[in-house]
Scaffold this motif. Structure first.
Motif, short mmCIF file in Angstrom:
data_model
loop_
_atom_site.label_atom_id
_atom_site.label_comp_id
_atom_site.label_asym_id
_atom_site.label_seq_id
_atom_site.Cartn_x
_atom_site.Cartn_y
_atom_site.Cartn_z
N ARG A 129 0.82 -1.19 0.00
CA ARG A 129 0.00 0.00 0.00
C ARG A 129 0.87 1.26 0.00
N LEU A 130 1.95 1.23 0.77
CA LEU A 130 2.85 2.39 0.84
C LEU A 130 3.44 2.69 -0.55
N ILE A 131 3.89 1.66 -1.25
CA ILE A 131 4.45 1.86 -2.59
C ILE A 131 3.38 2.44 -3.52
N ALA A 132 2.18 1.90 -3.45
CA ALA A 132 1.08 2.42 -4.28
C ALA A 132 0.82 3.89 -3.97
N ASP A 133 0.85 4.24 -2.70
CA ASP A 133 0.65 5.65 -2.32
C ASP A 133 1.76 6.53 -2.86
N ILE A 134 3.00 6.06 -2.76
CA ILE A 134 4.14 6.84 -3.23
C ILE A 134 4.04 7.08 -4.74
N LEU A 135 3.61 6.05 -5.47
CA LEU A 135 3.50 6.15 -6.93
C LEU A 135 2.15 6.72 -7.38
N GLN A 136 1.27 6.97 -6.42
CA GLN A 136 -0.06 7.54 -6.66
C GLN A 136 -0.90 6.66 -7.58
N VAL A 137 -0.88 5.35 -7.30
CA VAL A 137 -1.74 4.41 -8.02
C VAL A 137 -2.78 3.85 -7.06
N ARG A 138 -3.92 3.51 -7.59
CA ARG A 138 -5.05 3.07 -6.76
C ARG A 138 -5.04 1.59 -6.43
N GLN A 139 -4.48 0.77 -7.29
CA GLN A 139 -4.59 -0.68 -7.14
C GLN A 139 -3.29 -1.28 -6.61
N ALA A 140 -3.14 -1.25 -5.30
CA ALA A 140 -1.93 -1.79 -4.67
C ALA A 140 -1.78 -3.28 -4.96
N GLU A 141 -2.90 -3.97 -5.19
CA GLU A 141 -2.83 -5.41 -5.46
C GLU A 141 -2.18 -5.71 -6.82
N GLN A 142 -1.92 -4.70 -7.63
CA GLN A 142 -1.26 -4.90 -8.91
C GLN A 142 0.26 -4.81 -8.79
N LEU A 143 0.76 -4.68 -7.58
CA LEU A 143 2.20 -4.72 -7.33
C LEU A 143 2.62 -6.14 -7.01
N VAL A 144 3.63 -6.62 -7.72
CA VAL A 144 4.19 -7.94 -7.45
C VAL A 144 5.63 -7.76 -7.01
N PHE A 145 6.15 -8.70 -6.26
CA PHE A 145 7.46 -8.55 -5.64
C PHE A 145 8.41 -9.68 -6.04
N ALA A 146 9.70 -9.36 -6.00
CA ALA A 146 10.75 -10.32 -6.27
C ALA A 146 12.03 -9.80 -5.61
N PRO A 147 13.03 -10.66 -5.48
CA PRO A 147 14.27 -10.22 -4.85
C PRO A 147 15.11 -9.27 -5.70
N ASN A 148 14.83 -9.20 -7.01
CA ASN A 148 15.56 -8.27 -7.86
C ASN A 148 14.73 -7.94 -9.10
N THR A 149 15.07 -6.86 -9.76
CA THR A 149 14.30 -6.45 -10.93
C THR A 149 14.56 -7.37 -12.12
N HIS A 150 15.71 -8.02 -12.13
CA HIS A 150 16.01 -8.93 -13.24
C HIS A 150 15.00 -10.08 -13.26
N GLU A 151 14.65 -10.60 -12.11
CA GLU A 151 13.65 -11.67 -12.05
C GLU A 151 12.31 -11.19 -12.60
N LEU A 152 11.90 -10.00 -12.23
CA LEU A 152 10.65 -9.44 -12.73
C LEU A 152 10.72 -9.21 -14.24
N LEU A 153 11.84 -8.69 -14.69
CA LEU A 153 12.04 -8.46 -16.11
C LEU A 153 11.93 -9.77 -16.89
N PHE A 154 12.58 -10.81 -16.39
CA PHE A 154 12.55 -12.07 -17.14
C PHE A 154 11.17 -12.72 -17.09
N ARG A 155 10.42 -12.51 -16.03
CA ARG A 155 9.03 -12.97 -16.03
C ARG A 155 8.26 -12.28 -17.15
N LEU A 156 8.48 -10.98 -17.32
CA LEU A 156 7.82 -10.24 -18.38
C LEU A 156 8.25 -10.77 -19.75
#
Length: 183
Positions: A1-28
């Motif tokens: 929720r804090l990250i969503a507030d900082i980025l001014q987005v309404r849907q905090a549930e659309q944030l996914v997490f990983a230990p590094n951005t490379h993992e998220l990038l490769f998922r994409l």
């Protein structure tokens, strides 16, 4: 929720997490059908893990990569949109703040809107050097872009806490689903 507030987005549930951005990038990356060919538009100023990965993917004959130089800075947005028009990429990936120069894409919404008018690409923004370093309002981009960042540098959250804002209505099903212990 804090990250969503900082980025001014309404849907905090659309944030996914990983230990590094490379993992998220490769998922994409794993969401695309590489057998049909993959066209990626990016810049010559992306951070090391993306640059190394995209250079390796470019060795695959099915992956076409076009890198637009960020210099001269004054004409970067126009040249980037022109390259998108010419390439018609599947994925557009660029940084909010380029790590090697500090160049800030000040009008993210404007650049994304121009890209959307010229191609039907998935747009991903690397926010790693912008998150918590400068005010970032993604309200107008929510549901339109993927935004990757982490808490290590400017957010002072330590290692291993990276996230990606995922548009809610995308139909992507990543082949690489990431580690998960149990439901």
């Amino acid at each position: 929720r804090l990250i969503a507030d900082i980025l001014q987005v309404r849907q905090a549930e659309q944030l996914v997490f990983a230990p590094n951005t490379h993992e998220l990038l490769f998922r994409l990356f794993s969401c695309f059908d590489w057998s049909a060919g993959l066209k990626v538009l990016t810049t010559d100023s992306e951070f090391h893990s993306f640059s190394r990965q995209i250079n390796r993917l470019a060795e695959d004959a099915r992956v076409q990569v076009v890198k637009v130089p960020t210099e001269p800075f004054a004409t970067f947005p126009q040249r980037f949109v022109a390259a998108a028009t010419a390439l018609q990429p599947d994925l557009v990936f660029f940084s909010q703040v380029f790590f090697n120069s500090g160049l800030v894409v000040a009008d993210l919404n404007g650049l994304v809107t121009q890209l959307e008018q010229q191609c039907q690409a998935t747009i991903a923004i690397d926010g790693y050097h912008g998150f918590m370093a400068l005010p970032t309002d993604l309200c107008a981009l929510e549901g339109r872009v993927f935004y990757l960042a982490g808490a290590y540098k400017y957010a002072q959250g330590g290692e291993g806490c990276c996230f990606m804002l995922v548009p809610p209505d995308n139909a992507f099903r990543p082949v690489y689903t990431g580690w998960f212990a149990e439901f």
